[in-house]
Write an enzyme that holds these catalytic residues in place. Structure first.
Site, PDB file in Angstrom:
ATOM      1  CD  GLU A 106       4.378   2.967 -15.658  1.00 51.01           C
ATOM      2  OE1 GLU A 106       4.514   3.848 -16.530  1.00 51.01           O
ATOM      3  OE2 GLU A 106       3.356   2.874 -14.953  1.00 51.01           O
ATOM      4  CG  ASP A 143       4.330  -1.119 -11.426  1.00 49.87           C
ATOM      5  OD1 ASP A 143       4.686  -0.326 -10.535  1.00 49.87           O
ATOM      6  OD2 ASP A 143       3.772  -0.756 -12.479  1.00 49.87           O
TER       7      ASP A 143
END
Length: 354
Positions: free
Chosen positions: A68, A125
């Protein structure tokens, strides 16, 4: 294939993909030519939270690094036109976190361990932000080889992390561990809405635009508690309404806080999930709460951090400029600093108000 022929082929592919980015009503039209305002903020982030080698350090979590954070740093480097830092971050990530059997990255890297990568599962993500950053970097710096890397990540993400449940395209949080008999668990904050048009351009045959549409529909349906907020983790099952997932506290907190960030960034700050977050944050006359638990509607005994306040300002002040948002050096730790700088990036890129 000779080097010159291969490069011409990559350039042709680059032109085709970059000209085919889908246009969405209400989506940020990313202006990649202007350099983002506030270079001192980026310099502060690099000085405090990044090593010279390109590792982003999570100072609030035992100095680990996460895909991330690496993806976010790559995005920020494109926004600040910082090609050298982009290359350092990307090269470090490829060398230390890349999984050996696909183009995705392990979700966590821990210092001072014999095996810094203990779990080879990915975080969707993180990979999504890396692919988006590579797409943007290819366009800004005219580097078609980065577009090839972005396309490879998009394909592996689609193959491993996109599923259908009850007619709905869903984005799994990782390649494994979130599919169960009759239901899946999703993390709404992993839906990086401003990235989906780029993903669709990279992989037109995929379901990226469906994920955008179905993700918005999911957020409209999966709202809980007194304020009608998204949960950090959501169970999506056949024939049932979404509900907070078992195994996690039923809260709007440090994960779901990114939902209004990504909605506002994509020009969708009027969506109910973003406005509900704003109502919640403004609910206390004393201090903006950090989280709420849906079962009791109780709120955190401590206030929201610097990054949450930046997101609240982003959503609550649609005309706010990036330089009007909080500063990185005021943040107490990496996560708050990252959310602060991403909020500034979102303010710089979101569509202007009519």
């Amino acid at each position: 294939m000779s080097g010159s022929v291969k490069r011409r082929s990559l350039l042709a592919f680059s032109a085709l993909v970059l000209s085919a980015t889908p246009r969405l009503s209400g989506h940020a039209e990313l202006a990649l030519e202007p350099t983002m305002d506030g270079p001192a903020e980026w310099a502060d982030f690099k000085r405090i939270y990044m090593t010279d080698a390109g590792r982003v350090v999570d100072t609030g979590n035992k100095d680990q690094s996460h895909s991330e954070g690496q993806g976010w740093a790559m995005l920020l480097a494109t926004a600040f036109d910082d090609e050298a830092t982009f290359d350092r971050v990307y090269n470090w990530t490829r060398m230390t976190m890349r999984r050996p059997y696909d183009t995705l990255s392990a979700w966590s890297w821990k210092p001072n361990r014999q095996r810094p990568v203990e779990d080879m599962n990915n975080a969707t993500d993180g990979d999504l932000c890396m692919a988006w950053a590579l797409y943007r970097a290819a366009k800004r710096w005219k580097r078609p080889e980065l577009l090839e890397d972005a396309r490879a990540i998009a394909r592996d993400l689609h193959r491993l992390c996109v599923r259908e449940v009850d007619g709905r395209a869903v984005l799994l949080p990782a390649a494994y561990g979130f599919e169960h008999s009759g239901y899946v668990v999703v993390n709404p904050s992993y839906y990086v809405f401003p990235a989906f048009p780029a993903m669709a351009a990279l992989m037109p045959e995929g379901r990226w635009m469906e994920l955008h549409q179905h993700g918005i529909a999911l957020l409209r349906e999966a709202r809980f508690g007194r304020w009608g907020l998204p949960a950090d983790w959501v169970r999506v099952a056949m024939g049932e309404r979404p509900k907070p997932a078992w195994g996690w506290p039923p809260r709007f907190s440090y994960d779901a806080v990114r939902v209004p960030l990504y909605l506002a960034w994509a020009g969708l700050g009027d969506e109910p999930a973003a406005q509900a977050a704003l109502s919640f944050w403004h609910s206390s006359p004393v201090a903006m709460p950090a989280w709420t638990e849906f079962g009791t509607n109780g709120v955190s005994p401590y206030p929201a951090d610097h990054g949450m306040r930046a997101i609240a300002q982003l959503v609550g002040q649609p005309r706010a400029r990036a330089e009007e948002l909080p500063q990185v050096r005021q943040a107490p730790h990496y996560y708050a600093a990252a959310l602060t700088l991403l909020s500034r990036m979102a303010a710089f890129e979101r569509p202007p108000m009519a």
